[in-house]
Write an enzyme that holds these catalytic residues in place. Structure first.
Site, PDB file in Angstrom:
ATOM      1  CD  GLU A   1     -22.985 -27.440  30.953  1.00  0.00           C
ATOM      2  OE1 GLU A   1     -21.992 -26.675  30.993  1.00  0.00           O
ATOM      3  OE2 GLU A   1     -24.106 -27.067  30.556  1.00  0.00           O
TER       4      GLU A   1
ATOM      5  CD  GLU B   1     -25.842 -26.283  26.422  1.00  0.00           C
ATOM      6  OE1 GLU B   1     -26.507 -26.579  27.433  1.00  0.00           O
ATOM      7  OE2 GLU B   1     -25.264 -27.128  25.722  1.00  0.00           O
TER       8      GLU B   1
END
Ligand code: NAD
Length: 702
Positions: A124, A104
């Site tokens: 995730e 990210e």
């Protein structure tokens, strides 16, 4: 500047270097350091910025500890925004394994170059959460809707080459990464290329968002049954198309907090942290050193001996296998060769790796050849007299300090150890079939096992990439002991009129990888039956106890290997299909034994199987057979197909509420056979006190 993030200027280009060993986790300190640097760089005249990491990897991911504490200031969004807002181009230089928050961050930079071996992932979902630092909004903008969904729903990292193809990175570079990134940045400056902000892009494929999301939802309902985080992820990704960036980020944030707090997210985290506890063994201090393991001996070239040998050869450790005849050795080796061959055909192993691994495996008929082994693992037939005979022989030839392990599933290892003059070196090493595939290794610490032998076993597990869980000696150790009541209830439900399919479906709907009756068919119906015959004098006086399995064994319907067992397997695809003859046989037997036909519901089947297992787990924790409730959860998640999203049986019991479990057990005590429904004292105590296994564990370790 901070201790962990510093910048320097090289010509026109600034290099921001993160150095937070061991794996550059995005801790609060790293975020604060990034913030400081990027703020300071506003006042510098650098024409471009390279963001790189020292050590073995780029930012490896978020800080798991912050799940418990909440994210400390500065938060991810603030820092990533600052990077993305930079007025001069920012180039991420990626090596190692960039995961989650690391990726990210990389996609908040304007350009990305990666070393050849780099891997980039948003995993995730495998932790029951969603990317929460802008990943769900930026990744679709960067690589398109479907590829971003593949990446986030699959959770698997991309190689540098795959990331380049997807447009996630701009270049794969060789040589010195920072030098290459600097050259890339200089080139950008020379071309007059400015910042290229991901947030300003639109999502490729976004015009079909409604149908794409609907299709993925339908697919997730099938492949990720009972799970909520995939749906939440889809909601968030949908917003990358339907909402402006800032609204999407706010939406992602609220969803992210929601999944972090939900049972599923907590369950995955519980298992993650549970694995970190495994090396803490009561009575063994953390500074006990492991023994050296460079050579293995294996006794028995059968199913388990062969699989175990592969585990070590795969880790580059030479193995010598002993069996009673050359024919058995040849057969064992042929199976090993076939297994490797299959991997080569599938493309998961290179031919030279196959040759190298096979080259590490030698065979012998002579015990003397095991004299140089550091560890010898016995995997012969499950027979006490035979195992004792073999351990006496091993005791005679093994070098001093060699560890003698047994792969027994059921036998008393203290009794085996007693035939040697070195019981301190004897330990149980309980592998699961197929040993080269299954993740779990139960390490059975006997009464006299030395501390450094236990520590060595834990290190061996790590070397061969298994999850090692220490158990004490008892029948079935942790895993199989809890399987006993679980299977008993499944079989009893069959006697009460549930079909095998109804029982297995109930368990599979709960999330078990496979219903227990189908598992018996796969393993061989006779295996469990024979161990019960051997222990008949210890078993309950109950004619219905595991009766269906006994009947099937008597008929010679031994499961998949004979084409029928609880099910038939005679279709072209060899898939299980109901067997009316078997069902009729069970019904007839139930009638003969006078078993009331109550057709248990799906919920009842689930509660009986799971709560009886949990109750046994409570006994195991109370007796210290498992050091912690979370060890039991690890055993079940790693070795028994228990759904990870439920966190293991003990964690699951906590989420149901121990009082609910206890009350149900008391209800079953009245309605069913009371001899089986005696609540474990620990379960009763915690339930009545409104406590949980987690709380008990926290108190024990305080
Ligand atoms: N198969 C499983 O699923 C499984 C799982 C966990 C543990 N175990 C345990 O592993 C052990 C081995 O099981 P398996 O399924 O591999 O059995 P197997 O029958 O496939 O293999 C046993 C091997 O031991 C050899 N052997 C027998 N007597 C011997 C002797 N005196 N000296 C040397 N070798 C001898 C046999 O020739 C055979 O090759 C058993 O204790 C079993 O309970 C099995």
């Amino acid at each position: 500047m901070s201790d962990v993030v510093k910048y320097s200027i090289s010509g026109d280009i600034a290099v921001v270097m993160i150095d937070s060993p061991p794996v550059n986790t995005m801790t609060r300190e790293v975020r604060a350091g990034l913030k400081k640097c990027f703020e300071a760089l506003r006042g510098e005249s650098a024409k471009a910025i390279v963001l790189a990491c020292a050590g073995r990897t780029f930012l490896s991911g978020g800080d798991m500890r912050e799940f418990e504490t909440g994210v400390q200031e500065p938060g991810y969004h603030e820092v990533l925004r600052l990077i993305e807002d930079s007025k001069v181009p920012v180039v991420a230089a990626i090596h190692g394994t960039a995961m989650g928050g690391g990726v990210e961050t990389a996609i908040s930079c304007h350009y990305r170059v990666a070393a050849e071996g780099a891997r980039l992932g948003l995993p995730e979902i495998t932790l029951g959460i969603i990317p929460g630092a802008g990943g769900t909004q930026r990744m679709p903008r960067l690589i398109g809707l479907e590829p971003a969904l593949d990446m986030m729903l699959g959770g698997k990292p991309l190689t540098a080459a795959q990331a380049k193809d997807a447009g996630l990175i701009d270049a794969v570079v060789g040589g010195d990464l920072v030098e290459a990134a600097l050259a890339y940045a200089r080139d950008l400056v020379a071309k007059g290329a400015g910042p290229r902000r991901t947030r300003e892009r639109s999502v490729a494929g976004g015009e079909k968002v409604a149908e794409v999301i609907a299709a993925r939802r339908a697919q997730a309902a099938k492949t990720m049954r009972n799970r909520n985080s995939p749906n939440v992820l889809l909601d968030a990704v949908e917003a990358s198309v339907t909402k402006p960036f800032d609204d999407g980020i706010a939406f992602e944030r609220s969803l992210s907090i929601q999944v972090e707090r939900a049972v599923e997210g907590r369950a995955f985290r519980h298992l993650f942290f549970a694995e970190r506890e495994l090396r803490k063994i009561p009575g063994i201090s953390a500074d006990v050193k492991s023994r050296r393991v460079t050579r293995l001996g294996i006794v028995g070239a059968g199913t388990m001996g062969g699989g175990i040998s592969m585990c070590f050869a795969n880790a580059g450790i030479p193995v010598t296998i002993l069996d009673v005849s050359q024919a058995n050795l040849d057969k064992g080796l042929a199976t090993i060769r076939k297994n490797y061959e299959r991997s080569v055909t599938r493309g998961s192993l290179k031919p030279e790796q196959r040759d190298q691994r096979l080259g590490l495996i030698s065979t012998t008929l002579d015990y003397a050849a095991l004299g140089s082994a550091d560890v010898i693992i016995e995997a012969v037939f499950e027979n006490m007299a035979l195992k004792k005979e073999i351990f006496a022989k091993l005791d005679a030839v093994a070098k001093p300090g060699a560890i003698l392990g047994t792969n027994t599933s059921t036998l008393d290892i203290d009794e085996i150890a007693a035939v040697t003059k070195r019981p301190q070196d004897v330990i149980g090493l309980h592998f699961f079939s197929p040993a080269n595939v299954m993740q779990l290794l139960e390490i059975v610490q006997c009464t006299k096992t030395a501390a450094d032998v236990v520590v060595t076993a834990l290190d061996i597990a790590k070397t061969i990439k298994k999850v090692g869980v220490v158990a004490k000696v008892c029948y079935g150790f942790i895993g199989n002991r809890m399987m006993d009541p679980y299977g008993r209830e499944a079989e009893r439900c069959v006697m009460e009129g549930a079909t095998p399919q109804e029982v297995d479906s109930a368990l599979e709907d709960f999330g078990m990888a496979m219903g227990i009756l189908a598992v018996y068919d796969m393993a061989g119906i006779d295996i469990g039956h024979l161990t019960r015959v051997a222990r008949a004098h210890l078993l309950p006086k109950d004619p219905t106890f595991y009766r269906p399995t006994a009947l099937l064994t008597e008929r010679g319907w031994l499961g998949q290997k004979t084409g029928r067992g609880y099910y038939r397997y005679d279709g072209a695809d060899r898939k299980r299909t109901p067997d009316p003859e078997a069902i009729a046989m069970f019904a007839e037997e139930a009638k003969r034994l006078g078993v009331p036909q109550r057709k248990p519901s799906k919920q009842e089947i689930q509660e009986r199987c799971l709560y009886s297992m949990i109750n046994e787990g409570a006994l195991i924790v109370e007796e210290g057979v498992a050091a912690r409730a979370s060890d039991v959860d690890t055993v079940y998640a790693a070795g028994y197909g228990f759904p990870r999203y439920r966190g293991g049986p003990m964690f699951y019991a906590d989420t149901v509420g121990l009082k609910v479990v206890y009350d149900k057990i008391m209800e079953f005590q009245k309605a069913l056979d009371p001899q089986y429904w005696q609540p474990a004292p620990l379960l009763k105590k915690l339930a009545l006190a409104g406590s949980s296994f987690a709380q008990y564990q926290a108190e024990q370790t305080r």
